[in-house]
Design a protein around this motif. Structure first.
Motif, PDB file in Angstrom:
ATOM      1  N   PRO A 112      11.385  11.578   4.312  1.00  0.00           N
ATOM      2  CA  PRO A 112      10.201  11.157   3.570  1.00  0.00           C
ATOM      3  C   PRO A 112       8.988  12.031   3.896  1.00  0.00           C
ATOM      4  CG  PRO A 112      10.557   9.708   5.432  1.00  0.00           C
ATOM      5  CD  PRO A 112      11.729  10.650   5.401  1.00  0.00           C
ATOM      6  N   ASP A 113       8.042  12.083   2.976  1.00  0.00           N
ATOM      7  CA  ASP A 113       6.785  12.790   3.220  1.00  0.00           C
ATOM      8  C   ASP A 113       5.822  11.935   4.042  1.00  0.00           C
ATOM      9  OD1 ASP A 113       7.712  14.914   1.743  1.00  0.00           O
ATOM     10  OD2 ASP A 113       6.717  14.289  -0.114  1.00  0.00           O
ATOM     11  N   ILE A 114       5.942  10.610   3.908  1.00  0.00           N
ATOM     12  CA  ILE A 114       5.018   9.696   4.579  1.00  0.00           C
ATOM     13  C   ILE A 114       5.819   8.573   5.232  1.00  0.00           C
ATOM     14  CG2 ILE A 114       3.067   8.109   4.262  1.00  0.00           C
ATOM     15  CD1 ILE A 114       2.500   9.742   1.644  1.00  0.00           C
ATOM     16  N   ILE A 115       5.529   8.305   6.499  1.00  0.00           N
ATOM     17  CA  ILE A 115       6.152   7.185   7.210  1.00  0.00           C
ATOM     18  C   ILE A 115       5.044   6.290   7.756  1.00  0.00           C
ATOM     19  CG2 ILE A 115       7.533   6.488   9.204  1.00  0.00           C
ATOM     20  CD1 ILE A 115       9.091   9.071   8.963  1.00  0.00           C
TER      21      ILE A 115
ATOM     22  N   ALA B 204       0.831  -1.211   0.000  1.00  0.00           N
ATOM     23  CA  ALA B 204       0.000   0.000   0.000  1.00  0.00           C
ATOM     24  C   ALA B 204       0.862   1.257   0.000  1.00  0.00           C
ATOM     25  CB  ALA B 204      -0.930  -0.011   1.213  1.00  0.00           C
ATOM     26  N   LEU B 205       1.944   1.247   0.771  1.00  0.00           N
ATOM     27  CA  LEU B 205       2.795   2.428   0.859  1.00  0.00           C
ATOM     28  C   LEU B 205       3.635   2.650  -0.390  1.00  0.00           C
ATOM     29  CD1 LEU B 205       3.681   2.061   4.601  1.00  0.00           C
ATOM     30  CD2 LEU B 205       2.796   4.147   3.570  1.00  0.00           C
ATOM     31  N   GLN B 206       3.798   1.607  -1.217  1.00  0.00           N
ATOM     32  CA  GLN B 206       4.517   1.793  -2.481  1.00  0.00           C
ATOM     33  C   GLN B 206       3.736   2.687  -3.434  1.00  0.00           C
ATOM     34  OE1 GLN B 206       7.741   0.524  -2.612  1.00  0.00           O
ATOM     35  NE2 GLN B 206       7.120  -0.065  -0.534  1.00  0.00           N
ATOM     36  N   GLY B 207       2.424   2.826  -3.195  1.00  0.00           N
ATOM     37  CA  GLY B 207       1.591   3.665  -4.054  1.00  0.00           C
ATOM     38  C   GLY B 207       1.517   5.105  -3.612  1.00  0.00           C
ATOM     39  N   CYS B 208       2.384   5.514  -2.663  1.00  0.00           N
ATOM     40  CA  CYS B 208       2.436   6.898  -2.191  1.00  0.00           C
ATOM     41  C   CYS B 208       3.814   7.473  -2.478  1.00  0.00           C
ATOM     42  CB  CYS B 208       2.140   6.970  -0.692  1.00  0.00           C
ATOM     43  SG  CYS B 208       0.559   6.233  -0.224  1.00  0.00           S
ATOM     44  N   TYR B 209       3.867   8.689  -2.973  1.00  0.00           N
ATOM     45  CA  TYR B 209       5.127   9.322  -3.373  1.00  0.00           C
ATOM     46  C   TYR B 209       5.965   9.692  -2.151  1.00  0.00           C
ATOM     47  CZ  TYR B 209       8.269  12.665  -5.666  1.00  0.00           C
ATOM     48  OH  TYR B 209       9.372  13.327  -6.131  1.00  0.00           O
ATOM     49  N   ARG B 210       7.259   9.385  -2.229  1.00  0.00           N
ATOM     50  CA  ARG B 210       8.232   9.693  -1.167  1.00  0.00           C
ATOM     51  C   ARG B 210       7.792   9.134   0.180  1.00  0.00           C
ATOM     52  NH1 ARG B 210      12.327  12.803  -1.511  1.00  0.00           N
ATOM     53  NH2 ARG B 210      12.089  13.541   0.634  1.00  0.00           N
ATOM     54  N   ALA B 211       7.407   7.867   0.159  1.00  0.00           N
ATOM     55  CA  ALA B 211       6.984   7.188   1.392  1.00  0.00           C
ATOM     56  C   ALA B 211       8.057   6.216   1.843  1.00  0.00           C
ATOM     57  CB  ALA B 211       5.668   6.452   1.161  1.00  0.00           C
ATOM     58  N   MET B 212       8.019   5.876   3.144  1.00  0.00           N
ATOM     59  CA  MET B 212       8.948   4.904   3.692  1.00  0.00           C
ATOM     60  C   MET B 212       8.229   4.020   4.707  1.00  0.00           C
ATOM     61  SD  MET B 212      11.814   3.411   3.864  1.00  0.00           S
ATOM     62  CE  MET B 212      13.023   4.434   3.036  1.00  0.00           C
ATOM     63  N   PRO B 213       7.986   2.760   4.362  1.00  0.00           N
ATOM     64  CA  PRO B 213       7.458   1.825   5.365  1.00  0.00           C
ATOM     65  C   PRO B 213       8.583   1.379   6.294  1.00  0.00           C
ATOM     66  CG  PRO B 213       7.194   1.002   3.079  1.00  0.00           C
ATOM     67  CD  PRO B 213       8.142   2.144   3.048  1.00  0.00           C
ATOM     68  N   ILE B 214       8.302   1.332   7.586  1.00  0.00           N
ATOM     69  CA  ILE B 214       9.257   0.809   8.569  1.00  0.00           C
ATOM     70  C   ILE B 214       8.601  -0.397   9.238  1.00  0.00           C
ATOM     71  CG2 ILE B 214      10.586   1.262  10.656  1.00  0.00           C
ATOM     72  CD1 ILE B 214      10.633   4.203   9.927  1.00  0.00           C
ATOM     73  N   VAL B 215       9.142  -1.574   8.987  1.00  0.00           N
ATOM     74  CA  VAL B 215       8.605  -2.793   9.579  1.00  0.00           C
ATOM     75  C   VAL B 215       9.202  -2.946  10.973  1.00  0.00           C
ATOM     76  CG1 VAL B 215       8.375  -5.288   9.344  1.00  0.00           C
ATOM     77  CG2 VAL B 215       8.329  -3.848   7.305  1.00  0.00           C
ATOM     78  N   HIS B 216       8.340  -2.848  11.989  1.00  0.00           N
ATOM     79  CA  HIS B 216       8.803  -2.932  13.381  1.00  0.00           C
ATOM     80  C   HIS B 216       8.817  -4.410  13.790  1.00  0.00           C
ATOM     81  CE1 HIS B 216       9.903  -1.717  17.255  1.00  0.00           C
ATOM     82  NE2 HIS B 216       8.724  -1.403  17.785  1.00  0.00           N
ATOM     83  N   GLY B 217       9.931  -5.049  13.538  1.00  0.00           N
ATOM     84  CA  GLY B 217      10.074  -6.472  13.812  1.00  0.00           C
ATOM     85  C   GLY B 217      11.487  -6.921  13.485  1.00  0.00           C
ATOM     86  N   SER B 218      11.661  -8.201  13.305  1.00  0.00           N
ATOM     87  CA  SER B 218      12.991  -8.725  12.974  1.00  0.00           C
ATOM     88  C   SER B 218      13.333  -8.394  11.526  1.00  0.00           C
ATOM     89  CB  SER B 218      13.020 -10.233  13.190  1.00  0.00           C
ATOM     90  OG  SER B 218      12.148 -10.870  12.276  1.00  0.00           O
ATOM     91  N   GLN B 219      14.608  -8.541  11.182  1.00  0.00           N
ATOM     92  CA  GLN B 219      15.037  -8.233   9.820  1.00  0.00           C
ATOM     93  C   GLN B 219      14.366  -9.135   8.789  1.00  0.00           C
ATOM     94  OE1 GLN B 219      19.388  -8.343  10.260  1.00  0.00           O
ATOM     95  NE2 GLN B 219      19.421  -6.169   9.761  1.00  0.00           N
ATOM     96  N   GLY B 220      14.070 -10.370   9.201  1.00  0.00           N
ATOM     97  CA  GLY B 220      13.435 -11.296   8.272  1.00  0.00           C
ATOM     98  C   GLY B 220      12.069 -10.851   7.818  1.00  0.00           C
TER      99      GLY B 220
ATOM    100  N   GLY C 254       3.673   7.168  -7.577  1.00  0.00           N
ATOM    101  CA  GLY C 254       2.605   7.083  -6.596  1.00  0.00           C
ATOM    102  C   GLY C 254       1.932   8.431  -6.399  1.00  0.00           C
ATOM    103  N   VAL C 255       0.937   8.468  -5.517  1.00  0.00           N
ATOM    104  CA  VAL C 255       0.170   9.692  -5.291  1.00  0.00           C
ATOM    105  C   VAL C 255       0.921  10.587  -4.305  1.00  0.00           C
ATOM    106  CG1 VAL C 255      -1.220   8.506  -3.533  1.00  0.00           C
ATOM    107  CG2 VAL C 255      -2.079  10.607  -4.569  1.00  0.00           C
ATOM    108  N   PRO C 256       1.166  11.870  -4.656  1.00  0.00           N
ATOM    109  CA  PRO C 256       1.871  12.778  -3.736  1.00  0.00           C
ATOM    110  C   PRO C 256       0.996  13.128  -2.531  1.00  0.00           C
ATOM    111  CG  PRO C 256       1.864  13.613  -6.010  1.00  0.00           C
ATOM    112  CD  PRO C 256       0.875  12.498  -5.945  1.00  0.00           C
ATOM    113  N   LEU C 257       1.647  13.596  -1.474  1.00  0.00           N
ATOM    114  CA  LEU C 257       0.941  13.920  -0.243  1.00  0.00           C
ATOM    115  C   LEU C 257      -0.093  15.020  -0.450  1.00  0.00           C
ATOM    116  CD1 LEU C 257       0.512  13.615   2.786  1.00  0.00           C
ATOM    117  CD2 LEU C 257       2.470  15.135   3.164  1.00  0.00           C
ATOM    118  N   ASP C 258       0.229  16.056  -1.248  1.00  0.00           N
ATOM    119  CA  ASP C 258      -0.745  17.130  -1.445  1.00  0.00           C
ATOM    120  C   ASP C 258      -1.988  16.632  -2.179  1.00  0.00           C
ATOM    121  OD1 ASP C 258       0.618  16.724  -3.791  1.00  0.00           O
ATOM    122  OD2 ASP C 258       0.870  18.837  -4.295  1.00  0.00           O
ATOM    123  N   SER C 259      -1.823  15.677  -3.099  1.00  0.00           N
ATOM    124  CA  SER C 259      -2.985  15.095  -3.781  1.00  0.00           C
ATOM    125  C   SER C 259      -3.793  14.223  -2.818  1.00  0.00           C
ATOM    126  CB  SER C 259      -2.544  14.257  -4.986  1.00  0.00           C
ATOM    127  OG  SER C 259      -1.939  15.064  -5.972  1.00  0.00           O
ATOM    128  N   MET C 260      -3.091  13.535  -1.913  1.00  0.00           N
ATOM    129  CA  MET C 260      -3.792  12.729  -0.906  1.00  0.00           C
ATOM    130  C   MET C 260      -4.675  13.618  -0.040  1.00  0.00           C
ATOM    131  SD  MET C 260      -0.655  10.192   0.157  1.00  0.00           S
ATOM    132  CE  MET C 260      -1.496   9.488   1.565  1.00  0.00           C
TER     133      MET C 260
END
Length: 442
Positions: free
Chosen positions: A92-95, A26-42, A224-230
């Motif tokens: 990033p614009d979105i985390i 889902a976050l890949q469809g947003c411009y300048r976004a960064m998903p942070i997976v809070h868990g193990s590296q795997g 992806g969709v920029p934050l201002d468009s969102m």
């Protein structure tokens, strides 16, 4: 019809894909976004590997890289370090912070930590939100939907207050389901805009994972969709959700802002495409574009041409719930017997289907689908299809045995035409190979 499960001690060749992967998608469809997976590296490595293999594009994702001692003493220290690193280096614009089963079972309160972090650093001008997505619940589809809903919640908290917005009746917010490819999202945007509407897709993978030759490297999502468009989408006069799983995000917009919404369980096949175009014609007052009239004629002719290939044939479908519902409707129109329908978890859409549905894995698909002529599912089902001697049609996620699968289209008349011809060709090739094999062994 009923929803069934086979009783067995373990899952064999799982169909289910973790919720966290749906959130990353889902976050890949947003411009300048960064998903942070809070868990193990795997946890992040799994998502990155599968998404990269499917889309053949670089995937933006970071991790808090938890280990055993971190979980015991202070898991949020790792998250704070990850946030500091991402904000200082990449801005990033979105985390999106994606909680996994590790942090959920350990009872880590990263939601409160994120709130205090934003308050202490006076974070403004961007979106930062968290979701809890353990793998022992739901699947890719639910992870995607929950993330979009959390994104909308954060947007509403920032600027969305009922009664102080200027509604644009010629603007529509499109909420595409997780089962739609970049090609599907692009086709839906074109269909809606052909009636004179401005369309904002949330998220919009059609401009981020559709394949492009951008120079340089960025650790953030590109396209992806920029934050201002969102944020602008909060002014839309209507929300259209594709897939039953996207009803909750659409309802959230309705409850908070009063935005009316319409849910389509699918947009694949003759009836589903008719319903979508008729609805758009009604709300716009504009005639249906001539190209869609021609595409409808093309689809009807293709279905007639393929009649002898599909007559008496049976299919096994193993997909995510919304995708299963969409493909089932298309097979119904072709007159194909649906020998077995298998999905990853139960949803209201699955419970309301006319055909019997099984919640299970690809081992169940192989057992229930013996004798089927066509297997429709992701690339993990390829070996099972070979064992039951069924023609294999790659669909869903992940697909790594075909080039360009991420840009294939299934929605609208054109998408149904593409699928009808592809399935028909596979069945013709299977029949030819069986005839050739029988001649050789005489």
């Amino acid at each position: 019809m009923t929803v069934n499960r086979r009783i067995k001690p373990a899952s064999v060749n799982p169909l289910k894909i973790g919720q966290s992967l749906g959130a990353v998608l889902a976050l890949q469809g947003c411009y300048r976004a960064m998903p942070i997976v809070h868990g193990s590296q795997g946890c992040s490595a799994f998502s990155k590997a599968l998404l990269t293999r499917h889309f053949r594009e670089p995937i933006a994702v970071q991790t808090s890289a938890l280990q055993e001692m971190d979980v015991i003493f202070d898991a949020n220290r790792n998250l704070e370090e990850a946030l500091n690193l991402v904000l200082s280096k990449h801005r990033p614009d979105i985390i999106g912070i994606i909680g996994t089963e590790l942090t959920d079972v350990a009872g880590v309160d990263y939601q409160s930590m994120l709130k205090s972090y934003k308050r202490e650093r006076n974070m403004r001008g961007g979106l930062a939100f968290s979701v809890t997505l353990p793998d022992f619940r739901g699947s890719l589809e639910s992870g995607f939907s929950v993330t979009v809903e959390a994104m909308i919640d954060e947007m509403i908290q920032q600027v969305g207050h009922k009664g102080i917005r200027n509604v644009n009746t010629r603007q529509i917010t499109l909420l595409p389901g997780s089962f739609l490819t970049p090609g599907d999202v692009m086709e839906l945007k074109e269909m809606i805009s052909s009636f004179g509407f401005e369309v904002i897709a949330l998220p919009d993978i059609s401009t981020s994972l559709s394949g492009h030759l951008l120079t340089g490297f960025s650790p953030l999502t590109r396209g992806g969709v920029p934050l201002d468009s969102m944020l602008q989408s909060l002014q839309s006069g209507l929300t259209i959700a594709i897939g039953g799983s996207m009803e909750r995000p659409a309802r959230r917009l309705h409850n908070a802002l009063g935005t009316p919404y319409k849910v389509f369980e699918g947009a694949m096949g003759l009836k589903a495409s008719d319903d979508l175009l008729h609805f758009l014609h009604q709300i716009s007052g504009e005639p249906v574009a001539l190209r869609y009239c021609w595409q409808r004629e093309n689809l009807l002719d293709s279905m007639l041409d393929a009649h002898f290939q599909f007559a008496g044939m049976s299919a096994l479908v193993a997909l995510e719930p919304d995708h299963l519902r969409s493909v089932s409707g298309w097979l119904e129109e072709l007159g194909v017997e649906q020998k077995a329908l298998i999905t990853s978890y139960e949803t209201p859409v699955v419970s309301s289907m006319e055909h019997e549905v099984w919640i299970g894995d690809l081992d169940d698909a192989e057992f229930l689908g013996r004798g089927a002529d066509l297997w429709i599912g992701n690339s993990h089902g390829m070996s099972g299809a070979n064992r039951i001697e069924a023609a294999f049609m790659a669909a869903g996620f992940p697909v790594w045995n075909e080039l360009g699968a991420y840009m294939s289209t299934s929605v609208g008349y054109r998408g149904a035409l593409e699928w009808t011809n592809k399935a028909g060709n596979l069945l013709m090739r299977r029949e030819a190979e069986r005839r050739e094999s029988s001649v050789r062994h005489r």
